[in-house]
Design a protein around this motif. Structure first.
Motif, PDB file in Angstrom:
ATOM      1  N   UNK A   4      42.313  37.205  42.894  1.00 56.88           N
ATOM      2  CA  UNK A   4      42.609  36.016  43.736  1.00 56.88           C
ATOM      3  C   UNK A   4      42.751  34.838  43.676  1.00 56.88           C
ATOM      4  N   UNK A   5      41.516  34.138  42.451  1.00 53.77           N
ATOM      5  CA  UNK A   5      41.503  32.899  42.146  1.00 53.77           C
ATOM      6  C   UNK A   5      41.100  31.906  43.356  1.00 53.77           C
ATOM      7  N   UNK A   6      40.404  32.798  44.215  1.00 49.22           N
ATOM      8  CA  UNK A   6      39.198  31.679  45.071  1.00 49.22           C
ATOM      9  C   UNK A   6      37.904  32.360  44.688  1.00 49.22           C
ATOM     10  N   UNK A   7      37.035  31.194  45.246  1.00 48.94           N
ATOM     11  CA  UNK A   7      35.697  31.253  44.612  1.00 48.94           C
ATOM     12  C   UNK A   7      35.069  31.996  45.492  1.00 48.94           C
ATOM     13  N   UNK A   8      34.027  32.168  44.576  1.00 50.76           N
ATOM     14  CA  UNK A   8      32.970  33.318  44.430  1.00 50.76           C
ATOM     15  C   UNK A   8      32.029  32.405  45.611  1.00 50.76           C
ATOM     16  N   UNK A   9      31.520  33.728  46.527  1.00 44.79           N
ATOM     17  CA  UNK A   9      30.560  33.402  48.128  1.00 44.79           C
ATOM     18  C   UNK A   9      28.866  32.857  46.834  1.00 44.79           C
TER      19      UNK A   9
END
Length: 471
Positions: free
Chosen positions: A410-415
């Motif tokens: 998803x190309x989201x930042x990993x929390x």
């Protein structure tokens, strides 16, 4: 009246009767003033008030009485006692003047006590000689000559034994180290726990090494606690292959050095190329006590980092001979657990990489966008988040068969970040390869989405609890 004042004893007696009480009263007030200020001069004043002045008065009175008796010796005895008290007063006053208010680091503070004791002995010997000559009329010339000759003979006889002791005392006077400093000598390396006039006691971690002062005075040693920079630095020299790109080597070593727990957070590590494929790594640590731990951990983690970067540390093969077989075998087990077919296994195997991490290394940073999904094949990891104060919070653990980096698709930042809790191996599959597999297997996409949501919820709950604090 004139006949009374004309007596030889009148004026000395009158000066004692009137002068002594006045002087005692003045000295009492002076002593009280100095004692309240905790001055080093209080002790000499007390000695003068309680002993020296009364002894002087007693000597004067006895001397006046015994002038009529040429055979009397009481005046000589009183003079001798008075002379001894005067010597004690002078020694006490000199000690207060020279050493009572000595500042830290000054030569007076550094002077070994044995030198002070020798000085006192010399003053006492000279004073006794003066008393014997002046009061008792003794001829001390022959005694001085005999003592001088004897001293020369004894000095020549024991110069080999006494010389090193004097050298050690001079070293203590210089004070090149203090208690708590770390020394690196020819005989031992450790922390100084005791210093006396004969030896230095060094805690080596395997017992107390006792080194004579003369050995340190006549040799060389390094005071590790006295550095010119802002901190002590743990160093290590590592050798790579001449074919390894220097830029890649430098970046890899710097990343490892910067992540060491013992590194001072306010200072940066340094990597210096020495030539011939050798590199010096310098890590700032708080004290020399942390040097061994930092150096060992640096060497341990560098091996894993070199393997991942394709570098040849000490000429080692950067890719194990069973790399391809290992990746294929592990991915088959993972694919079976995820319900993937042979085509998916082939796609992941063609692009998969075997990556090894040391215990404590960060595999995935928090608040970063992963570029691959990593399947854990050996070891275990912890998922962590960081509170507002920078404190690390563990929100869960993963083991063999689990995966990390699910937000790569998803190309989201990993929390959350991922830290190895043991020596860990993962098989990393890049984003493009996983995307191809996911398109053909919607079930895997749902599993990855559920994992992302669960981990985000766990991270949010942990941060909320941390912000609320203890209840």
């Amino acid at each position: 009246m004139s006949s009374l004042t004309g007596q030889s004893w009148f004026w000395p007696a009158l000066s004692i009767v009137i002068g002594l009480p006045i002087l005692l009263l003045v000295l009492t007030e002076l002593y009280g003033f100095l004692a309240r200020r905790r001055s080093s001069y209080a002790k000499p004043v007390l000695l003068l008030r309680n002993y020296v002045l009364p002894a002087c008065a007693l000597f004067i009175l006895i001397d006046q009485v015994e002038r009529t008796n040429v055979e009397g010796n009481w005046a000589r005895i009183a003079a001798t006692a008075f002379g001894f008290l005067v010597m004690l007063f002078l020694l006490s006053g000199a000690n207060a003047v020279l050493f009572g208010e000595a500042r830290e680091g000054s030569w007076r503070k550094r002077l070994p006590t044995i030198f002070i004791d020798l000085g006192r002995l010399i003053v006492i010997v000279v004073g006794v000689g003066v008393l014997l000559s002046w009061v008792w009329g003794a001829d001390i010339g022959g005694l001085v000559t005999a003592v001088g000759v004897t001293s020369i003979v004894i000095g020549l006889a024991v110069q080999t034994a006494v010389g090193p002791v004097i050298a050690g005392l001079l070293m203590l006077f210089e004070q090149p180290f203090h208690i708590g400093d770390w020394l690196d000598t020819d005989d031992a390396k450790g922390r100084v726990v005791e210093v006396n006039w004969r030896s230095v006691h060094i805690d080596t971690g395997n017992g107390i090494q006792i080194i004579p002062n003369a050995t340190l005075a006549t040799g060389s040693f390094t005071n590790l606690s006295r550095v010119t920079g802002a901190s002590f630095r743990a160093t290590a020299t590592l050798t790579f292959s001449a074919a390894d790109p220097p830029g890649t080597v430098t970046r890899t070593l710097l990343a490892v050095a910067q992540s060491l727990p013992a590194r001072m957070p306010t200072l940066s590590a340094q990597v210096t190329a020495l030539g011939e494929a050798k590199y010096k790594v310098s890590v700032p640590v708080r004290t020399p006590a942390d040097e061994g731990t930092a150096r060992n951990l640096l060497l341990h983690r560098t091996w894993y980092a070199a393997q991942r970067a394709g570098l040849h540390l000490d000429g080692a093969d950067c890719e194990p001979h069973d790399h391809v077989d290992y990746v294929a075998q592990k991915l088959r087990f993972i694919a079976a657990a995820l319900g993937l077919g042979d085509e998916a296994v082939a796609t992941m195997t063609a692009h998969g990489r075997r990556l090894a991490y040391a215990e404590g290394e960060t595999i995935q940073g928090a608040d970063t966008v992963p570029d691959a999904i990593g399947f854990i094949t050996e070891g275990s990891v912890a998922m962590v988040v960081y509170g507002g104060d920078g404190g690390e919070l563990t929100i869960g653990h993963l083991g063999v068969g689990d995966y990390i980096g699910s937000t790569a698709l998803t190309r989201q930042r990993a929390v959350s970040g991922v830290v190895a809790t043991a020596d860990t191996t993962i098989v990393s599959v890049p984003r493009d390869a996983i995307s191809e597999v996911v398109r053909a297997n919607p079930r895997l996409a749902r599993s990855l989405g559920e994992a992302i949501e669960m981990r985000r919820a766990a991270a949010s709950a942990a941060l909320a609890d941390a912000n609320q604090g203890p209840r």
